[in-house]
Design a protein around this motif. Sequence first.
Motif, PDB file in Angstrom:
ATOM      1  N   MET A 187       2.420   6.196  -4.049  1.00 46.59           N
ATOM      2  CA  MET A 187       3.056   6.592  -2.785  1.00 46.59           C
ATOM      3  C   MET A 187       2.049   7.382  -1.948  1.00 46.59           C
ATOM      4  O   MET A 187       1.231   8.127  -2.492  1.00 46.59           O
ATOM      5  CB  MET A 187       4.278   7.468  -3.073  1.00 46.59           C
ATOM      6  CG  MET A 187       5.381   6.709  -3.779  1.00 46.59           C
ATOM      7  SD  MET A 187       6.758   7.782  -4.256  1.00 46.59           S
ATOM      8  CE  MET A 187       7.518   8.102  -2.671  1.00 46.59           C
ATOM      9  N   SER A 188       2.116   7.213  -0.618  1.00 48.60           N
ATOM     10  CA  SER A 188       1.058   7.787   0.232  1.00 48.60           C
ATOM     11  C   SER A 188       0.900   9.287  -0.028  1.00 48.60           C
ATOM     12  O   SER A 188       1.874  10.009  -0.193  1.00 48.60           O
ATOM     13  CB  SER A 188       1.338   7.541   1.713  1.00 48.60           C
ATOM     14  OG  SER A 188       2.650   7.870   2.017  1.00 48.60           O
ATOM     15  N   SER A 204       8.098   5.993   1.519  1.00 49.79           N
ATOM     16  CA  SER A 204       9.365   6.588   1.956  1.00 49.79           C
ATOM     17  C   SER A 204      10.482   5.651   1.538  1.00 49.79           C
ATOM     18  O   SER A 204      10.242   4.464   1.253  1.00 49.79           O
ATOM     19  CB  SER A 204       9.376   6.747   3.479  1.00 49.79           C
ATOM     20  OG  SER A 204       9.449   5.469   4.084  1.00 49.79           O
ATOM     21  N   ILE A 205      11.688   6.192   1.526  1.00 51.60           N
ATOM     22  CA  ILE A 205      12.822   5.375   1.090  1.00 51.60           C
ATOM     23  C   ILE A 205      13.046   4.219   2.065  1.00 51.60           C
ATOM     24  O   ILE A 205      13.312   3.090   1.658  1.00 51.60           O
ATOM     25  CB  ILE A 205      14.047   6.281   0.922  1.00 51.60           C
ATOM     26  CG1 ILE A 205      13.762   7.170  -0.288  1.00 51.60           C
ATOM     27  CG2 ILE A 205      15.329   5.482   0.730  1.00 51.60           C
ATOM     28  CD1 ILE A 205      14.678   8.292  -0.496  1.00 51.60           C
ATOM     29  N   GLU A 206      12.869   4.511   3.341  1.00 57.71           N
ATOM     30  CA  GLU A 206      13.033   3.462   4.356  1.00 57.71           C
ATOM     31  C   GLU A 206      12.045   2.318   4.101  1.00 57.71           C
ATOM     32  O   GLU A 206      12.415   1.136   4.114  1.00 57.71           O
ATOM     33  CB  GLU A 206      12.791   4.089   5.732  1.00 57.71           C
ATOM     34  CG  GLU A 206      13.172   3.190   6.869  1.00 57.71           C
ATOM     35  CD  GLU A 206      12.712   3.785   8.206  1.00 57.71           C
ATOM     36  OE1 GLU A 206      12.351   4.979   8.242  1.00 57.71           O
ATOM     37  OE2 GLU A 206      12.699   3.015   9.188  1.00 57.71           O
ATOM     38  N   ASN A 207      10.797   2.681   3.844  1.00 55.46           N
ATOM     39  CA  ASN A 207       9.796   1.635   3.628  1.00 55.46           C
ATOM     40  C   ASN A 207      10.003   0.899   2.302  1.00 55.46           C
ATOM     41  O   ASN A 207       9.784  -0.315   2.217  1.00 55.46           O
ATOM     42  CB  ASN A 207       8.381   2.213   3.712  1.00 55.46           C
ATOM     43  CG  ASN A 207       8.043   2.621   5.132  1.00 55.46           C
ATOM     44  OD1 ASN A 207       8.757   2.253   6.065  1.00 55.46           O
ATOM     45  ND2 ASN A 207       6.992   3.398   5.299  1.00 55.46           N
ATOM     46  N   MET A 208      10.456   1.628   1.282  1.00 55.96           N
ATOM     47  CA  MET A 208      10.742   0.940   0.003  1.00 55.96           C
ATOM     48  C   MET A 208      11.874  -0.074   0.211  1.00 55.96           C
ATOM     49  O   MET A 208      11.879  -1.143  -0.398  1.00 55.96           O
ATOM     50  CB  MET A 208      11.150   1.948  -1.066  1.00 55.96           C
ATOM     51  CG  MET A 208       9.973   2.698  -1.641  1.00 55.96           C
ATOM     52  SD  MET A 208      10.437   3.462  -3.208  1.00 55.96           S
ATOM     53  CE  MET A 208       9.810   5.091  -2.978  1.00 55.96           C
ATOM     54  N   GLY A 262       0.812  -1.217   0.000  1.00 58.42           N
ATOM     55  CA  GLY A 262       0.000   0.000   0.000  1.00 58.42           C
ATOM     56  C   GLY A 262       0.841   1.261   0.000  1.00 58.42           C
ATOM     57  O   GLY A 262       2.081   1.204  -0.029  1.00 58.42           O
ATOM     58  N   GLY A 263       0.140   2.396   0.048  1.00 56.22           N
ATOM     59  CA  GLY A 263       0.789   3.698  -0.107  1.00 56.22           C
ATOM     60  C   GLY A 263       1.916   3.958   0.883  1.00 56.22           C
ATOM     61  O   GLY A 263       2.988   4.445   0.507  1.00 56.22           O
ATOM     62  N   ALA A 284      -4.750   8.159 -12.277  1.00 55.40           N
ATOM     63  CA  ALA A 284      -3.962   6.957 -12.630  1.00 55.40           C
ATOM     64  C   ALA A 284      -2.450   7.211 -12.557  1.00 55.40           C
ATOM     65  O   ALA A 284      -1.658   6.262 -12.484  1.00 55.40           O
ATOM     66  CB  ALA A 284      -4.328   6.483 -14.035  1.00 55.40           C
ATOM     67  N   GLN A 285      -2.061   8.482 -12.575  1.00 56.28           N
ATOM     68  CA  GLN A 285      -0.619   8.775 -12.673  1.00 56.28           C
ATOM     69  C   GLN A 285       0.148   8.341 -11.418  1.00 56.28           C
ATOM     70  O   GLN A 285       1.344   8.064 -11.473  1.00 56.28           O
ATOM     71  CB  GLN A 285      -0.370  10.276 -12.939  1.00 56.28           C
ATOM     72  CG  GLN A 285      -1.092  10.825 -14.169  1.00 56.28           C
ATOM     73  CD  GLN A 285      -0.806  10.051 -15.440  1.00 56.28           C
ATOM     74  OE1 GLN A 285       0.347   9.755 -15.754  1.00 56.28           O
ATOM     75  NE2 GLN A 285      -1.860   9.713 -16.177  1.00 56.28           N
ATOM     76  N   GLY A 286      -0.543   8.276 -10.279  1.00 58.48           N
ATOM     77  CA  GLY A 286       0.142   7.933  -9.029  1.00 58.48           C
ATOM     78  C   GLY A 286       0.747   6.539  -9.067  1.00 58.48           C
ATOM     79  O   GLY A 286       1.913   6.323  -8.683  1.00 58.48           O
ATOM     80  N   GLU A 287      -0.016   5.566  -9.528  1.00 62.10           N
ATOM     81  CA  GLU A 287       0.471   4.184  -9.594  1.00 62.10           C
ATOM     82  C   GLU A 287       1.505   4.040 -10.714  1.00 62.10           C
ATOM     83  O   GLU A 287       2.438   3.247 -10.607  1.00 62.10           O
ATOM     84  CB  GLU A 287      -0.696   3.213  -9.803  1.00 62.10           C
ATOM     85  CG  GLU A 287      -1.396   2.738  -8.525  1.00 62.10           C
ATOM     86  CD  GLU A 287      -2.207   3.789  -7.788  1.00 62.10           C
ATOM     87  OE1 GLU A 287      -2.471   4.858  -8.374  1.00 62.10           O
ATOM     88  OE2 GLU A 287      -2.581   3.545  -6.620  1.00 62.10           O
ATOM     89  N   LEU A 288       1.335   4.820 -11.797  1.00 58.85           N
ATOM     90  CA  LEU A 288       2.331   4.749 -12.877  1.00 58.85           C
ATOM     91  C   LEU A 288       3.683   5.231 -12.345  1.00 58.85           C
ATOM     92  O   LEU A 288       4.731   4.641 -12.633  1.00 58.85           O
ATOM     93  CB  LEU A 288       1.879   5.597 -14.078  1.00 58.85           C
ATOM     94  CG  LEU A 288       0.611   5.100 -14.780  1.00 58.85           C
ATOM     95  CD1 LEU A 288       0.162   6.081 -15.863  1.00 58.85           C
ATOM     96  CD2 LEU A 288       0.837   3.709 -15.397  1.00 58.85           C
ATOM     97  N   LEU A 289       3.649   6.298 -11.532  1.00 58.73           N
ATOM     98  CA  LEU A 289       4.898   6.822 -10.957  1.00 58.73           C
ATOM     99  C   LEU A 289       5.541   5.816  -9.999  1.00 58.73           C
ATOM    100  O   LEU A 289       6.724   5.480 -10.122  1.00 58.73           O
ATOM    101  CB  LEU A 289       4.605   8.119 -10.175  1.00 58.73           C
ATOM    102  CG  LEU A 289       4.411   9.392 -11.000  1.00 58.73           C
ATOM    103  CD1 LEU A 289       3.773  10.486 -10.149  1.00 58.73           C
ATOM    104  CD2 LEU A 289       5.744   9.878 -11.570  1.00 58.73           C
TER     105      LEU A 289
END
Length: 442
Positions: free
Chosen positions: A37-38, A13-17, A7-8, A116-121
């Motif tokens: 991303m959230s 964040s970089i830590e979570n990724m 999820g978002g 839709a752009q959020g998930e594409l990013l």
Amino acid sequence: MLVLKFGGTSVGSIENMTNVKNIIKDGERKVVVLSAMSGTTNALVEISKCIENIEVEDALKRIDTLHQAYLATIGELLEDDTLKNEVETYVETIFDVLTDSVNKLHTKLLHNTIVAQGELLSTFIFSRFLIQEGINAVLLPALDFMRVDRNNEPDNFYIKQNLNRLIGTVPKADVYITQGFISLDADGEVANLDRGGSDYTATIIGAVLKAKEVQIWTDIDGFHNNDPRYVNNTKAISNLSFDEAAELAYFGAKILHPQTVMPVRAFDIPVRLKNTMSPESYGTLITNEIHGEGIKAIAAKDNITAIKIKSARMLLAHGFLKKVFEIFEKYETAIDMVTTSEIAVSLTIDDNTHLESIVDELEKFARVEIDDFMSIVCLVGNTIIYHPDTPHLFQVLQDVNVRMIAYGGSNNNISLLVNTSDKLETLQKLHRYVFETRSVLI
Ligand code: ADP
Ligand code: ASP
Ligand code: MG
């Protein structure tokens, strides 16, 4: 094959990724479904609203703020120059799409394209991050295989054919990354599965691939017995049945999109809820198995409208309810709760789009009263209606104005309709009684 959805917050964040990378790098083949991303989808919805209201400057300012945030994330996340350049170029194309949309006529399609752009990013950035970290990952564009039909149901045949075809072109990958939430509609236009829809994407994919398991990774250690945003001391539930999870998700438990379990329950594919920030926690396992009895969890759904329909003529005369329901059917409006008495029937809806037309038609043969700002509080658990503690609930709620009760519709659910202003008190009182005062109900 496994399907894992993050999820978002998990990609926020970089830590979570980095946590996500560590979770998926075990070498087992998997499809990874990502949300935006959230904060991104909310920001895109706001941008779309500004465009609709022709607030050009505000829209451009919001687009720029989002753009800067993405450039900062990329700068920190990617060290490899080639990958960084590739991602920066991609991000530019996405923000060009957003900037170009500012002066366009606002339509449903434009709105869907913007959100839709959020998930594409997120998927493009994350897939390149995985490649940088030496993981054999490929990106499968959801818009090349995910589609809903005219009834807004997943077009499983199309999805299966196209997803298998795409996987077949890159059979050696370990991780297939794809976008949650976004899909095509029956006309092939950009659409989506409604807010929170990435969970649903994951189970749709899980069902067509006959996955071993679908895992929903989020920011909490599983399905809690009450809404942790409103109630203290909630606890994760280890096991839920598909029925229980479906009822709770439908009646407002935000952790799952309402339709999440539908695609997988028929194939008995387990759904596991896990915490990205605490992968060692057990989480919640949702299967066909039934565990425990009595009240297992409480959830609440807002934005409910109650409609009371009173008739001077005999209400329960045969054919009356049919006439009422046909009107809701005509306007494709789902009814959540129904109660009847000799002189009136009360029901609730959560979609007011056609309320005016519905009321107009009902008023041709009945008096109609509308109450809005209502919430459904739903108690769920196996054979809950027979449990000896259940009757005490009404004592616990004696000071709360309960407008409707649905009891006995199924053995696993009791629903109460209250004013939204009383929701918090209702959730907290029920929680105290069921999970704190009573020692063991489950
Ligand atoms: P994601 O972005 O990972 O999809 P969501 O925000 O959609 O995450 O869902 C997780 C959130 O759902 C939790 O942080 C919590 O605040 C909320 N939530 C509401 N009800 C429940 C519940 N019964 N159990 C767990 N979380 C819940
Ligand atoms: N990004 C979408 C939303 O915020 C879908 C999701 O998160 O599941 O609603
Ligand atoms: Mg969600």
